[in-house]
Design an enzyme around this catalytic site. Structure first.
Site, PDB file in Angstrom:
ATOM      1  N   ASP A   1       2.736   6.358  -5.158  1.00 58.01           N
ATOM      2  CA  ASP A   1       2.413   4.757  -5.065  1.00 58.01           C
ATOM      3  C   ASP A   1       3.575   4.011  -5.070  1.00 58.01           C
ATOM      4  O   ASP A   1       4.445   4.804  -5.299  1.00 58.01           O
ATOM      5  CB  ASP A   1       1.606   4.730  -6.634  1.00 58.01           C
ATOM      6  CG  ASP A   1      -0.037   4.722  -6.468  1.00 58.01           C
ATOM      7  OD1 ASP A   1      -0.573   4.242  -5.379  1.00 58.01           O
ATOM      8  OD2 ASP A   1      -0.496   5.338  -7.105  1.00 58.01           O
TER       9      ASP A   1
ATOM     10  N   HIS B   1      -1.551   7.360  -3.242  1.00 55.09           N
ATOM     11  CA  HIS B   1      -2.678   6.500  -3.673  1.00 55.09           C
ATOM     12  C   HIS B   1      -4.044   7.285  -3.336  1.00 55.09           C
ATOM     13  O   HIS B   1      -5.092   6.650  -3.963  1.00 55.09           O
ATOM     14  CB  HIS B   1      -2.383   5.135  -2.663  1.00 55.09           C
ATOM     15  CG  HIS B   1      -3.160   3.972  -3.476  1.00 55.09           C
ATOM     16  ND1 HIS B   1      -2.936   3.363  -4.828  1.00 55.09           N
ATOM     17  CD2 HIS B   1      -4.443   3.337  -3.171  1.00 55.09           C
ATOM     18  CE1 HIS B   1      -3.873   2.377  -5.104  1.00 55.09           C
ATOM     19  NE2 HIS B   1      -4.710   2.449  -4.318  1.00 55.09           N
TER      20      HIS B   1
ATOM     21  N   SER C   1      -7.759   2.207  -8.177  1.00 52.22           N
ATOM     22  CA  SER C   1      -7.017   1.214  -7.515  1.00 52.22           C
ATOM     23  C   SER C   1      -7.708  -0.036  -7.767  1.00 52.22           C
ATOM     24  O   SER C   1      -7.859  -0.385  -9.262  1.00 52.22           O
ATOM     25  CB  SER C   1      -7.351   1.277  -5.936  1.00 52.22           C
ATOM     26  OG  SER C   1      -6.275   0.478  -5.091  1.00 52.22           O
TER      27      SER C   1
HETATM   28  N1  LIG Z   1      -5.399  -1.856   3.456  1.00 54.51           N
HETATM   29  C1  LIG Z   1      -4.859  -0.957   2.176  1.00 54.51           C
HETATM   30  C2  LIG Z   1      -6.065  -0.100   1.915  1.00 54.51           C
HETATM   31  C3  LIG Z   1      -6.082   0.198   0.263  1.00 54.51           C
HETATM   32  O1  LIG Z   1      -5.543  -0.531  -0.235  1.00 54.51           O
HETATM   33  C4  LIG Z   1      -7.307   1.138  -0.345  1.00 54.51           C
HETATM   34  C5  LIG Z   1      -8.152   1.670   0.506  1.00 54.51           C
HETATM   35  C6  LIG Z   1      -9.208   2.566  -0.074  1.00 54.51           C
HETATM   36  C7  LIG Z   1      -9.283   2.474  -1.397  1.00 54.51           C
HETATM   37  C8  LIG Z   1      -8.449   1.663  -2.328  1.00 54.51           C
HETATM   38  C9  LIG Z   1      -7.426   1.028  -1.675  1.00 54.51           C
HETATM   39  N2  LIG Z   1      -6.551   0.211  -2.474  1.00 54.51           N
HETATM   40  C10 LIG Z   1      -6.949  -0.647  -3.616  1.00 54.51           C
HETATM   41  O2  LIG Z   1      -8.237  -0.751  -3.906  1.00 54.51           O
HETATM   42  C11 LIG Z   1      -3.684   0.146   2.882  1.00 54.51           C
HETATM   43  O3  LIG Z   1      -3.415  -0.095   4.116  1.00 54.51           O
HETATM   44  O4  LIG Z   1      -3.225   0.455   1.855  1.00 54.51           O
END
Ligand SMILES: N[C@@H](CC(=O)c1ccccc1NC=O)C(=O)O
Length: 326
Positions: free
Chosen positions: A248, A280, A163
């Site tokens: 995703d 994801h 991510s």
């Molecule tokens: N607030 C985001 C959380 C999120 O994007 C995320 C959480 C844990 C690990 C990676 C993530 N996304 C990108 O780095 C959600 O609710 O999907």
């Protein structure tokens, strides 16, 4: 709604989305299919913490090793049983939209990989609001250089990110290592469910603690750099695996596919894989399972790392990397 298609820079498909839809596209937990959003995030954090406790309890490790003078400049190193320093190293950059997550809950793949002779480094960096994107990119570069300097006999450094961590890892494709005094022995990039163009998130809630300007977003967008001023691969033989989960969001799919396509046109040995029936978060938490199908099948790069390293492909077939144009 269709946000697919490789549009040019000016006609970026995300620009047609309303604010609410853009927010949803960049909220990965809204696209999960098995657990609800909150439960998924909780489970992700629990599995990461458990895997980290297990790794620390069962593997030889060096924890909180400083790679620089900053308080947040720390890595955890987990070693295989084999007494050697000539391991392949997988350097993992955790995700969390540059504002949450830590190395202390991100040792997902440590046990399965160290069991296969791969040393694993989990990187800490200063998340927002303490750190800025520029600083985080620099921290990942310095941590990679540190691994190279400390283990000059390494059999390859494989940079893996999830991510936001895939974004930080991808920025290393563009890094000029001259100022760091050493060029890391980078042998592969595993970019999982990443974001490569930060411009769409400038106007979402993700940017609240990041305070990115449009200029800052471009400066930190590997997609933009590759399109604007194509950087020649330092090592055209270095494979870049761009991986996205089936569940995703369409925008994450578009970002991965376009980044892969741009890499190909710019001479990188890139490969693209959509992993079946994972979201994801599952795409990463499945890495804790040594016998999980994701750890066995041909497209999955982790065992391949060990296989490439040992020159044997064992039960795994070699990946056919797509070359050049498409
Ligand atoms: N607030 C985001 C959380 C999120 O994007 C995320 C959480 C844990 C690990 C990676 C993530 N996304 C990108 O780095 C959600 O609710 O999907």
């Amino acid at each position: 709604m269709d946000v697919s298609g490789a549009g040019g820079w000016d006609e970026a498909p995300w620009k047609k989305l309303c604010a609410e839809e853009l927010e949803k596209q960049y909220t990965p937990s809204k696209w999960t299919v098995r657990l609800g959003a909150e439960e998924t995030l909780k489970t992700f954090s629990q599995i990461g913490s458990q895997a980290t406790s297990k790794a620390r309890a069962t593997r030889r490790s060096q924890l909180h090793v400083p790679y620089g003078d900053g308080k947040g400049d720390k890595i955890d190193i987990y070693f295989p049983d084999v007494a050697s320093e000539a391991w392949p190293f997988l350097v993992f950059v955790h995700g969390g939209y540059w504002q949450y997550g830590s190395k202390d809950e991100s040792a997902f793949m440590v046990n399965p990989l160290t069991a296969q002779g791969v040393a694993v480094v989990v990187v800490a960096y200063d998340i927002a609001p303490k750190g800025t994107l520029d600083q985080m990119v620099d921290q990942v570069a310095r941590s990679t250089v540190f691994v190279q300097k400390r283990y000059p006999c390494n059999e390859g450094i494989y940079l893996c990110g999830h991510s936001a961590g895939a974004h930080l890892a991808a920025m290393m494709l563009l890094t000029n290592w001259t100022k760091h005094g050493v060029t890391p022995n980078l042998r592969g990039f595993l970019l999982i469910s990443g974001i490569y163009d930060l411009e769409p998130i400038v106007s979402t809630s993700v940017n609240a603690p990041l305070h990115m300007t449009l200029e800052g977003a471009r400066r930190n967008s590997p997609q933009w750099h590759l399109e604007a001023a194509p950087v020649k691969p330092a090592d055209p033989a270095c494979p870049v695996l761009v991986i996205v989960g089936q569940h995703d969001s369409p925008e994450f799919h578009r970002q991965s596919r376009e980044f892969y396509q741009t890499l190909c046109t710019r001479g990188w040995k890139a490969s693209f894989e959509e992993l079946h029936d994972v979201d994801h978060f599952e795409i990463i938490w499945n890495l804790t399972q040594e016998d999980d199908v994701l750890n066995q099948v041909e497209p999955w790069p982790f065992p391949l790392v060990a296989a490439i390293h040992s020159g044997q492909h064992g039960p795994f077939s070699p990946i056919e990397f797509e070359e050049g144009s498409f």
